[in-house]
Design a protein around this motif. Structure first.
Motif, short mmCIF file in Angstrom:
data_model
loop_
_atom_site.label_atom_id
_atom_site.label_comp_id
_atom_site.label_asym_id
_atom_site.label_seq_id
_atom_site.Cartn_x
_atom_site.Cartn_y
_atom_site.Cartn_z
N LEU A 354 0.90 -0.87 0.06
CA LEU A 354 0.38 0.35 0.04
C LEU A 354 1.05 1.40 -0.35
N THR A 355 1.67 1.29 0.43
CA THR A 355 2.94 2.36 0.99
C THR A 355 3.35 2.70 -0.33
N ASP A 356 3.90 1.31 -1.14
CA ASP A 356 4.59 1.95 -2.39
C ASP A 356 3.35 1.91 -3.40
N LEU A 357 2.34 1.68 -3.31
CA LEU A 357 1.47 2.10 -4.27
C LEU A 357 1.27 3.68 -4.20
N VAL A 358 1.16 4.18 -2.93
CA VAL A 358 0.41 5.69 -2.73
C VAL A 358 2.13 5.87 -2.95
N LEU A 359 2.85 5.72 -2.50
CA LEU A 359 3.93 6.98 -3.11
C LEU A 359 4.67 6.72 -4.81
N ALA A 360 4.24 5.59 -5.16
CA ALA A 360 4.36 5.89 -6.60
C ALA A 360 3.76 6.18 -7.35
N ARG A 361 2.10 6.43 -7.13
CA ARG A 361 1.07 7.71 -7.60
C ARG A 361 1.20 8.98 -7.73
N ALA A 362 1.76 9.24 -5.78
CA ALA A 362 2.33 10.72 -5.73
C ALA A 362 3.42 11.20 -6.40
N GLU A 363 4.24 10.07 -6.75
CA GLU A 363 5.34 10.52 -7.65
C GLU A 363 5.33 10.59 -9.65
N ALA A 364 3.81 9.74 -9.76
CA ALA A 364 3.42 9.23 -11.31
C ALA A 364 2.37 11.28 -11.36
N ASP A 365 1.85 10.96 -10.28
CA ASP A 365 0.56 12.55 -10.85
C ASP A 365 1.46 13.72 -10.23
N GLY A 366 2.83 13.76 -9.53
CA GLY A 366 2.87 15.31 -9.44
C GLY A 366 2.69 15.62 -7.94
N SER A 367 1.88 14.77 -7.03
CA SER A 367 0.93 14.81 -6.11
C SER A 367 2.08 14.48 -4.73
N THR A 368 1.30 15.22 -3.08
CA THR A 368 0.92 15.07 -2.35
C THR A 368 0.71 13.21 -1.85
N PRO A 369 1.32 12.69 -1.16
CA PRO A 369 0.90 11.06 -0.56
C PRO A 369 -0.14 11.14 -0.60
N ARG A 370 -0.75 12.16 0.09
CA ARG A 370 -2.09 12.12 0.76
C ARG A 370 -3.32 12.07 -0.73
N ALA A 372 -2.29 10.96 -3.42
CA ALA A 372 -2.52 10.15 -4.02
C ALA A 372 -2.82 9.07 -3.21
N ALA A 373 -3.15 8.74 -1.87
CA ALA A 373 -4.05 7.93 -0.93
C ALA A 373 -5.75 8.11 -1.53
N HIS A 374 -5.80 9.29 -1.52
CA HIS A 374 -7.05 10.06 -1.75
C HIS A 374 -7.33 9.30 -3.27
N ALA A 375 -6.84 9.23 -4.09
CA ALA A 375 -6.86 9.15 -5.15
C ALA A 375 -7.10 7.91 -5.81
N VAL A 376 -6.63 6.50 -4.58
CA VAL A 376 -6.28 5.73 -5.13
C VAL A 376 -7.84 5.04 -4.18
N ALA A 377 -7.94 5.77 -3.25
CA ALA A 377 -9.55 5.38 -2.54
C ALA A 377 -10.89 5.59 -3.55
N GLY A 378 -10.55 6.73 -4.16
CA GLY A 378 -11.18 7.48 -5.40
C GLY A 378 -11.40 6.10 -6.15
N ASP A 379 -10.93 5.65 -6.90
CA ASP A 379 -10.56 5.00 -7.47
C ASP A 379 -11.93 3.74 -7.25
N ARG A 380 -11.77 3.44 -6.13
CA ARG A 380 -12.21 2.66 -5.58
C ARG A 380 -13.34 2.25 -4.82
N LEU A 381 -13.48 3.41 -4.39
CA LEU A 381 -14.58 3.45 -3.36
C LEU A 381 -15.91 2.96 -4.76
N PRO A 382 -16.33 3.27 -6.51
CA PRO A 382 -16.83 3.15 -7.49
C PRO A 382 -17.22 1.45 -7.41
N LEU A 383 -16.08 1.16 -7.17
CA LEU A 383 -15.79 -0.50 -7.06
C LEU A 383 -16.38 -0.91 -6.59
N LEU A 384 -16.23 -0.45 -5.03
CA LEU A 384 -17.69 -0.94 -3.54
C LEU A 384 -19.06 -0.88 -4.34
#
Length: 392
Positions: A354-370, A372-384
């Protein structure tokens, strides 16, 4: 920002103190989030914590796992847990919110409370369990409850698994960040605010990984040693609230003001106590490279923006301290059994990924880890929502 599904304020008829319950979201008709007790607790605080629980749950969504994340919720009581009236207040609060616990809010210990105390108060008001709302979702309720009870009975070096697994998760987040940065563990210095359940376990796991804990802070101040503190000595000298008995420590340690941990010459700061611990003015004193949020909401948004602007990475609470509640559900739903080695291994793998995923997303998006974490959660909430429907 979407309003929570449920928000209520309760006033105790005996003391006049207030308690709060916020349900941010339901998944499968259930929400998860602990109950805290601290002086000055507010509805705004509990609302933010409940929203954070929604994100934490979503971040742990694995469609192949038995555990399917729940919605987010949180409870809070405005009282010092050391107050002689605190236990009676806790009992009356639980009596007032009992219908919600029975129907859809699963809860447990958080800041200021222990699970044993919450369980004792819950039994006094007639609750089967503080997580009974999740029982209808289990394939075999009796086996699941027995598995969780057995897990809570497991001890490692005299400390219960329920007290250790959260710190294991925090430590793994730190180690994942160090590995990505190519930082060796030996020589990496850490300061920890709070030596309660989360802070104590985090310090323990980081020290055993080879990092040097150079400062810890409790309600009485900061204890420091630039050469490194003996974490086991500190843990042995603390009381039930995480306060260290100075008279039980070896001589020669520095005793500094309570906020001195922020200015410690260390690479990693771990706020593991109260919310709002690092404000805009506080951040000016910080020279660390990473701030790892073992507590909930310890860095205020303005401070985080200023820290980010000068190159300090804040690893967010929604990632870092999520292993505690996830371990409950991994165990209850049967992804892991009541075994310490299995629990630690599963926690380390999950938190590392999870930490690697969030840090990689932050790096790819040019965003903060926070972000990026909200972006990952935002991707998963519609799946739920797609899988289980919407409860908003």
């Amino acid at each position: 920002m979407t309003a929570p599904l449920l928000s209520l304020t309760w006033t105790d008829h005996v003391t006049g103190r207030r308690g709060f319950l916020v349900v941010d979201r339901l998944v499968r008709g259930v929400a998860s989030g602990g109950l805290r007790m601290r002086p000055g607790c507010t509805l705004e605080e509990v609302t933010g914590l409940a929203r954070g629980m929604t994100v934490k749950e979503a971040l742990h969504y694995d469609p192949e796992a038995r555990y399917v994340p729940l919605g987010g919720a949180k409870g809070g009581i405005d009282c010092d847990p050391r107050d002689p009236a605190a236990y009676g207040l806790l009992v009356r609060y639980l009596r007032a919110v009992r219908p919600y616990i029975e129907a859809f809010w699963t809860t447990g210990e958080d800041l200021g409370l222990t699970q044993d105390l919450v369980d004792r108060a819950a039994a006094e008001v007639g609750l089967v369990s503080t997580i009974q709302a999740v029982y209808p979702l289990l394939d075999d309720e009796a086996a699941a409850r027995r598995r969780l009870a057995d897990a809570f009975a497991v001890e490692v070096d005299g400390i219960g698994m329920g007290e250790l697994v959260g710190g294991c998760g925090v430590a793994e987040s730190v180690l994942a960040a160090l590995d990505r940065a190519g930082m060796p563990y030996p020589g990496t210095r850490v300061a920890v605010q709070g030596l309660g359940t989360m802070g104590g376990a985090t310090a323990r796991f980081l020290a055993r990984a080879g990092l040097t804990v150079v400062a810890v802070a409790d309600v009485r101040g900061t204890i420091a040693d630039p050469a490194g503190l003996d974490v086991d000595e500190l843990l042995a000298a603390r009381d039930a609230y995480g306060t260290v008995d100075r008279s039980a420590l070896r001589p020669g340690l520095l005793e500094l003001p309570g906020d001195a941990w922020q200015a410690t010459d260390a690479e990693v700061l771990v706020p593991a106590a109260v919310s709002y611990a690092i404000g805009a003015a506080d951040q000016e004193r910080i020279s660390a490279r990473w701030i790892v949020e073992a507590a909930n909401m310890p860095v205020v948004p303005e401070a985080e923006a200023l820290l980010t602007a000068r190159g300090v990475t804040v690893l967010p609470d929604v990632v870092v301290n999520s292993a505690t509640h996830a371990w409950w559900w991994w165990t209850l739903f049967g992804d892991i059994g009541p075994d310490a080695q299995e629990a630690f291994a599963y926690t380390r793998r999950s938190m590392r990924a999870l930490t690697d995923l969030v840090l990689a997303r932050a790096e790819a998006d040019g965003s903060t880890p926070r972000a990026a974490a909200h972006a990952v959660a935002g991707d998963r909430l519609p799946l739920l929502t797609e899988r289980f429907g919407s409860y908003r």
